[in-house]
Design an enzyme around this catalytic site. Structure first.
Site, mmCIF file in Angstrom:
data_model
loop_
_atom_site.group_PDB
_atom_site.id
_atom_site.type_symbol
_atom_site.label_atom_id
_atom_site.label_comp_id
_atom_site.label_asym_id
_atom_site.label_seq_id
_atom_site.Cartn_x
_atom_site.Cartn_y
_atom_site.Cartn_z
ATOM 1 N N SER A 240 69.713 19.318 84.817
ATOM 2 C CA SER A 240 71.115 19.718 84.989
ATOM 3 C C SER A 240 71.227 21.151 85.508
ATOM 4 O O SER A 240 71.955 21.412 86.478
ATOM 5 C CB SER A 240 71.908 19.534 83.692
ATOM 6 O OG SER A 240 71.248 20.128 82.603
ATOM 7 N N HIS A 270 67.138 12.565 80.629
ATOM 8 C CA HIS A 270 67.722 13.890 80.328
ATOM 9 C C HIS A 270 68.818 13.695 79.271
ATOM 10 O O HIS A 270 68.567 13.097 78.223
ATOM 11 C CB HIS A 270 68.223 14.489 81.652
ATOM 12 C CG HIS A 270 68.596 15.941 81.600
ATOM 13 N ND1 HIS A 270 68.191 16.803 80.620
ATOM 14 C CD2 HIS A 270 69.365 16.703 82.447
ATOM 15 C CE1 HIS A 270 68.677 18.014 80.863
ATOM 16 N NE2 HIS A 270 69.405 17.980 81.958
ATOM 17 N N HIS A 317 59.007 16.085 75.515
ATOM 18 C CA HIS A 317 59.699 17.126 76.284
ATOM 19 C C HIS A 317 58.794 17.598 77.414
ATOM 20 O O HIS A 317 57.567 17.605 77.277
ATOM 21 C CB HIS A 317 60.074 18.323 75.401
ATOM 22 C CG HIS A 317 61.166 19.142 75.993
ATOM 23 N ND1 HIS A 317 60.927 20.158 76.885
ATOM 24 C CD2 HIS A 317 62.518 19.067 75.853
ATOM 25 C CE1 HIS A 317 62.084 20.685 77.261
ATOM 26 N NE2 HIS A 317 63.064 20.041 76.665
ATOM 27 N N ARG A 326 66.354 23.051 68.305
ATOM 28 C CA ARG A 326 67.720 22.508 68.292
ATOM 29 C C ARG A 326 67.780 21.273 67.404
ATOM 30 O O ARG A 326 68.802 20.990 66.778
ATOM 31 C CB ARG A 326 68.164 22.176 69.724
ATOM 32 C CG ARG A 326 68.193 23.383 70.646
ATOM 33 C CD ARG A 326 68.444 22.996 72.079
ATOM 34 N NE ARG A 326 67.384 22.152 72.620
ATOM 35 C CZ ARG A 326 67.389 21.614 73.842
ATOM 36 N NH1 ARG A 326 68.410 21.849 74.650
ATOM 37 N NH2 ARG A 326 66.382 20.864 74.260
ATOM 38 N N ASP A 372 68.042 15.539 71.444
ATOM 39 C CA ASP A 372 68.801 14.289 71.508
ATOM 40 C C ASP A 372 68.492 13.318 70.371
ATOM 41 O O ASP A 372 69.234 12.365 70.160
ATOM 42 C CB ASP A 372 68.528 13.587 72.851
ATOM 43 C CG ASP A 372 69.013 14.421 74.010
ATOM 44 O OD1 ASP A 372 70.128 14.955 73.917
ATOM 45 O OD2 ASP A 372 68.277 14.544 74.999
HETATM 46 N N1 NMX Z 1 58.040 7.707 74.517
HETATM 47 C C1 NMX Z 1 57.086 7.045 75.202
HETATM 48 N N2 NMX Z 1 56.348 7.590 76.170
HETATM 49 C C2 NMX Z 1 56.567 8.889 76.435
HETATM 50 C C3 NMX Z 1 57.517 9.639 75.747
HETATM 51 C C4 NMX Z 1 58.286 9.004 74.761
HETATM 52 N N3 NMX Z 1 59.250 9.619 74.091
HETATM 53 N N4 NMX Z 1 57.496 10.903 76.237
HETATM 54 C C5 NMX Z 1 56.575 10.912 77.218
HETATM 55 N N5 NMX Z 1 56.016 9.701 77.341
HETATM 56 C C6 NMX Z 1 55.068 9.259 78.348
HETATM 57 C C7 NMX Z 1 55.685 9.435 79.722
HETATM 58 O O1 NMX Z 1 56.591 8.390 80.049
HETATM 59 C C8 NMX Z 1 54.458 9.497 80.597
HETATM 60 O O2 NMX Z 1 54.006 8.176 80.776
HETATM 61 P P1 NMX Z 1 53.368 7.695 82.184
HETATM 62 O O3 NMX Z 1 52.137 8.509 82.331
HETATM 63 O O4 NMX Z 1 53.130 6.246 81.967
HETATM 64 O O5 NMX Z 1 54.397 8.000 83.226
HETATM 65 C C9 NMX Z 1 53.475 10.242 79.704
HETATM 66 O O6 NMX Z 1 53.934 10.083 78.364
HETATM 67 C C10 NMX Z 1 53.359 11.713 80.009
HETATM 68 O O7 NMX Z 1 54.652 12.270 79.984
HETATM 69 P P2 NMX Z 1 54.869 13.820 79.579
HETATM 70 O O8 NMX Z 1 54.149 14.659 80.568
HETATM 71 O O9 NMX Z 1 54.551 14.019 78.144
HETATM 72 O O10 NMX Z 1 56.452 13.967 79.704
HETATM 73 P P3 NMX Z 1 57.325 14.327 80.989
HETATM 74 O O11 NMX Z 1 57.334 15.813 81.136
HETATM 75 O O12 NMX Z 1 56.923 13.547 82.159
HETATM 76 O O13 NMX Z 1 58.756 13.810 80.529
HETATM 77 C C11 NMX Z 1 60.497 13.435 78.973
HETATM 78 C C12 NMX Z 1 59.492 14.450 79.531
HETATM 79 C C13 NMX Z 1 61.473 14.177 78.069
HETATM 80 C C14 NMX Z 1 61.276 12.848 80.157
HETATM 81 C C15 NMX Z 1 59.745 12.335 78.197
HETATM 82 O O14 NMX Z 1 59.129 12.889 77.064
HETATM 83 C C16 NMX Z 1 60.642 11.185 77.778
HETATM 84 O O15 NMX Z 1 60.846 10.264 78.574
HETATM 85 N N6 NMX Z 1 61.202 11.232 76.514
HETATM 86 C C17 NMX Z 1 62.177 10.236 76.100
HETATM 87 C C18 NMX Z 1 63.524 10.503 76.732
HETATM 88 C C19 NMX Z 1 64.166 11.736 76.124
HETATM 89 O O16 NMX Z 1 64.211 11.924 74.925
HETATM 90 N N7 NMX Z 1 64.710 12.589 77.006
HETATM 91 C C20 NMX Z 1 65.487 13.761 76.564
HETATM 92 C C21 NMX Z 1 64.774 15.096 76.825
HETATM 93 C C22 NMX Z 1 65.635 16.243 76.362
HETATM 94 N N8 NMX Z 1 66.878 16.348 77.148
HETATM 95 O O17 NMX Z 1 67.916 16.437 76.626
HETATM 96 O O18 NMX Z 1 66.814 16.359 78.387
HETATM 97 C C1 MLT Z 2 67.535 20.396 78.170
HETATM 98 O O1 MLT Z 2 68.181 20.836 77.216
HETATM 99 O O2 MLT Z 2 67.856 20.634 79.348
HETATM 100 C C2 MLT Z 2 66.397 19.485 77.894
HETATM 101 O O3 MLT Z 2 65.757 19.803 76.698
HETATM 102 C C3 MLT Z 2 65.476 19.245 79.044
HETATM 103 C C4 MLT Z 2 64.616 20.378 79.529
HETATM 104 O O4 MLT Z 2 64.702 21.520 79.107
HETATM 105 O O5 MLT Z 2 63.772 20.079 80.409
#
Ligand code: NMX
Ligand code: MLT
Length: 436
Positions: A240, A270, A317, A326, A372
């Site tokens: 964002s 996100h 994350h 948070r 979240d």
């Molecule tokens: N559940 C299952 N698998 C996960 C999760 C999770 N919560 N978090 C990461 N992984 C997987 C990810 O999908 C990736 O798999 P692949 O290699 O098959 O693509 C692998 O672990 C490595 O990912 P990371 O490097 O740890 O995470 P990345 O930086 O790519 O993504 C998020 C960060 C936040 C997108 C990821 O942790 C996620 O999808 N979490 C669940 C969604 C979520 O809670 N998002 C909100 C984040 C905060 N916000 O408000 O933005």
């Molecule tokens: C945010 O608050 O924007 C989320 O935690 C995602 C991030 O910092 O990458």
């Protein structure tokens, strides 16, 4: 007492030589290297953005203008009888770097209140949406529609000195932020409350007025202050904030930029993750027929989700490598205020069992809960159960930080964003050791 705008002007003038000196004298100093996996893998960790509004440390979490969130909550002035501070004080802090006095916050509360009236056509635009629309699409469109109000766009067209760009951006920012509670509560009442809602009260602060318009009694005013401050900023690289900065870098006005950032926030990886968390929990409740699962049963639900190739929403994350502070702040609030809420037992169980499972699965770099994983449970307790609205709440908070950033982007003349792209063939050649 100088007004917020006067204070900001002074800060901007003092800061500009620092940025200018970095450009003039140290422009060629190398800050970072970029690997192929970073280029293909979402630019993770590349140090290529600058902001002084907040900084995210992977272990410690976010600091606003150098203050940890507990310090922010402790130091900012609070409305009489409130447990959490004025949202307006947070805006003051993010814009100026200073903790405002009571008087200084009062001036911003008053400024915002004067600017809160929404043009009639915005209601018409919202009324034209089908009631099956997602509230984030409506929120983004309402903001976009107001682009015609932009002082920045008008002054730019008329011809304006670059040094003055920040001034109409500041005016647009305050005008927009003051209207967000009205837009959001109008969407809420239209989609979920048959159009019933309380009119805005000009004598209340941002959080208090939001709770009032939602029709939810105390302590929802404090819940709102907590929520908006907590979500305000998370440095510049998240989707964002980065989207807002990117769009604004072409000198698009605040309405175009904030509408765009809201669209980025609306993705499930996100901000929409807070809606996904509640959806996931309700699905478990449904499958259990309303009975609390045992830890063994809950672990099975988590593994089933992972084995189906889905993420566990609210965990992981891109930058953090510890439990999101948070999350802990919301947990503390929940333990003090809503501990008897049945959904808290689910949230609490996931807090204990998900990280070891994600560690065992071995993919996620950060197995811990993020912001979240908790926010929806609090909203749920206070009666906001239409969970597809939750990301709008995140969007109100996030707009505060992004507006502060965009005012400073203009003040420091940050350039049009335009990184370079390569082809796959070029990357293959680089991988084999050739130069481009
Ligand atoms: N559940 C299952 N698998 C996960 C999760 C999770 N919560 N978090 C990461 N992984 C997987 C990810 O999908 C990736 O798999 P692949 O290699 O098959 O693509 C692998 O672990 C490595 O990912 P990371 O490097 O740890 O995470 P990345 O930086 O790519 O993504 C998020 C960060 C936040 C997108 C990821 O942790 C996620 O999808 N979490 C669940 C969604 C979520 O809670 N998002 C909100 C984040 C905060 N916000 O408000 O933005
Ligand atoms: C945010 O608050 O924007 C989320 O935690 C995602 C991030 O910092 O990458």
């Amino acid at each position: 007492m100088p007004t917020l705008k006067e204070k900001l002007r002074e800060k901007i003038e003092l800061w500009r030589p620092r940025t200018q000196r970095l450009m003039d004298e140290y422009g060629d100093v190398v800050v970072d290297e970029v690997t192929i996996s970073q280029i293909i893998g979402g630019m993770r960790d590349i140090k290529c953005l600058v902001t002084d509004i907040s900084y995210l440390d992977p272990e410690e979490g976010i600091r606003y203008r150098g203050y940890t969130l507990p310090e922010v909550f402790q130091k900012l002035p609070k409305p009489p009888g409130a447990e959490y501070p004025y949202v307006e004080g947070c805006l003051y802090l993010l814009l100026t770097g200073d903790i405002p006095t009571e008087e200084e916050v009062a001036e911003v509360v008053d400024e915002m209140s004067k600017r809160r009236i929404l043009p009639r056509y915005v209601y018409d635009v919202l009324d034209a949406f089908p009631t099956i629309s997602h509230p984030m699409a409506m929120f983004s469109s309402a903001i976009l529609t107001m682009s015609r109000e932009s002082f920045f766009a008008k002054k730019y067209e008329a011809g304006m000195r670059k040094q003055d760009f920040w001034d109409p951006m500041y005016e647009d920012s305050l005008n927009l932020l003051a209207k967000l509670p009205e837009i959001a509560t109008y969407i809420y009442s239209k989609l979920y409350r048959g159009g019933n809602r309380s009119e805005s009260n000009p004598f209340l602060d941002f959080g208090g007025n939001f709770a009032h318009m939602m029709g939810i009694s105390k302590p929802y005013d404090d819940v709102s202050r907590l929520h908006f401050i907590l979500h305000a900023d998370h440095e510049s690289g998240n989707v964002s904030a980065h989207t807002g900065h990117l769009v604004a870098s072409s000198l698009s006005d605040i309405y175009l930029s904030i509408s765009a950032m809201i669209n980025g926030l609306a993705g499930p990886l996100h901000g929409l993750a807070n809606q996904e968390v509640l959806k996931w929990l309700l699905d478990v409740m449904h499958k259990m027929g309303g009975k609390l699962p045992t830890e063994v049963e809950m672990k099975q639900f988590v593994w089933d989700t992972l084995k189906a190739g889905h993420v566990i929403p609210g965990f992981g994350h891109a930058v953090l490598r510890k439990t999101d502070p948070r999350y802990m702040i919301q947990r503390e609030f929940a333990l003090n205020h809503i501990n008897d809420e049945p959904i808290m037992q689910y949230v609490d169980m996931l807090y204990r069992i998900v990280p070891p499972i994600l560690k065992e699965q071995g993919k996620a770099k950060n197995p811990w809960p993020n912001v979240d994983a908790h926010s929806g449970a609090i909203q749920w307790h206070y009666g906001v159960r239409d969970y597809d609205f939750y990301t709008v709440l995140f969007g109100i908070g996030r707009s505060i930080g992004i507006c502060a950033n965009l005012v400073w982007d203009r003040a420091l003349h940050y350039s049009l964003e335009r990184p370079k792209s390569l082809t796959t063939e070029m990357l293959e050649k680089i991988a084999m050791g050739s130069k481009l």
